[in-house]
Scaffold this motif. Structure first.
Motif: not given
Length: 331
Positions: A290-319
């Motif tokens: 119940s706590d583990a993300l599905t692959a689909q959810e996990w991939i979506a999170r990783r994709v969002k973290n790569y996007q220039t539109a979602n960049y905020k600071n250096e922490e965004t880069y680490e993510l």
């Protein structure tokens, strides 16, 4: 681990013949380097894919943008224009464009949501995707056995007929000479892949892998061989036994004038409903389903973290950087 810039070379035909020495070489590379050359010769020929890539990227930008992926919201299929992802902790835009073609759209749904230049090659795409996936299943079966799991466990989580984030990527960047420059120009920033197995072909240098001493090592194209690497999904599913490695794409001293660089990449990922947790007992307590993300959810999170539109600071880069071989907590 690394021998200069030379990765281990694994012979695919020997793997299919259940050669125990070759299987051991594969597992050693997968638990140490996370990258290796796979000798495929004519088993998988990327030539038609390179020809398609050259046609795809000559399309007008307006046409390509009609199929733009919605990366900001975690969708990773379609066209990615230059600059929509960032290459460093300052949020510098990348200089690569690519087109992600969903395996599901070609193999399962027979989708027509492509420009005509891709529609004309659907049969060729289907054949290439099928063969790439076949090769990956051979690798997964060996890794599953070496992890002392049911040999079919990892393959069963990567069935070609089931929905997943698998994709064929056509990539184009323009590499420039670095002679006289104080530093290399980064086209795609340092990262680990977030899939299971990646099969890559390129014709020009530019790919670098982070070596054991923190130095960047060039991985040169090798005729008749694919460059194969493990992604973060394998780190998670193996409880950290298998390794993904940090890599990036840079300009190179191997060219004397600006040159278009094309790459053909097939990414295999766990099926959408697979829970991203360890399958082996590695001294860690597994989180509840119940706590583990599905692959689909996990991939979506990783994709969002790569996007220039979602960049905020250096922490965004680490993510955005991935597990880096063991950092499951920063995916």
């Amino acid at each position: 681990m690394f021998d200069g810039v030379v990765l281990p070379i694994i012979d695919y035909n020997r793997l299919t013949q259940q050669d125990s020495l070759e299987a051991s070489k594969l597992f050693h590379a997968s638990t140490n380097v996370g990258f290796f050359y796979l000798k495929v010769n004519d088993e998988l020929d990327p030539t038609p894919m390179f020809a398609l890539a050259e046609k795809v990227f000559t399309l007008p930008l307006d046409t390509k943008n009609e199929y733009a992926m919605d990366g900001k919201n975690g969708v990773y299929f379609g066209y990615k224009p230059v600059g929509s992802m960032f290459a460093d902790r300052k949020g510098t835009p990348d200089t690569i464009e690519f087109w992600n073609i969903s395996k599901d759209d070609i193999v399962i749904h027979n989708s027509n949501n492509f420009p005509q230049v891709i529609l004309d090659k659907k049969t060729t795409l289907h054949k290439y995707i099928n063969k790439s996936h076949e090769i990956i299943l051979v690798i997964l079966e060996i890794l599953s056995s070496k992890l002392e799991l049911d040999p079919q466990l990892l393959p069963r989580l990567h069935r070609i007929t089931q929905s997943s984030g698998d994709q064929l990527r056509l990539t184009k960047s323009t590499i420039c000479p670095i002679d006289g420059q104080s530093s290399v120009g980064i086209a795609l920033g340092a990262h680990t892949d977030f899939g299971s197995i990646t099969i890559l072909f390129n014709r020009l240098p530019g790919l670098q892998v982070l070596g054991p001493d923190g130095e960047w090592l060039y991985v040169e194209p090798l005729s008749g061989h694919a460059i194969v690497n493990l992604g973060d999904a394998m780190v998670i599913l193996s409880g950290g036994i298998l390794k993904s490695n940090i890599h990036r794409v840079v300009n190179t001293s191997g060219v004397t004038e600006p040159t278009d660089r094309y790459s053909i990449v097939y990414f295999s990922r766990p099926e959408n409903d697979v829970r991203m947790k360890s399958l082996v007992d590695n001294g860690k307590n597994n989180q509840d389903d119940s706590d583990a993300l599905t692959a689909q959810e996990w991939i979506a999170r990783r994709v969002k973290n790569y996007q220039t539109a979602n960049y905020k600071n250096e922490e965004t880069y680490e993510l955005s950087r991935g597990t880096e071989g063991s950092r499951e907590g920063s995916m």
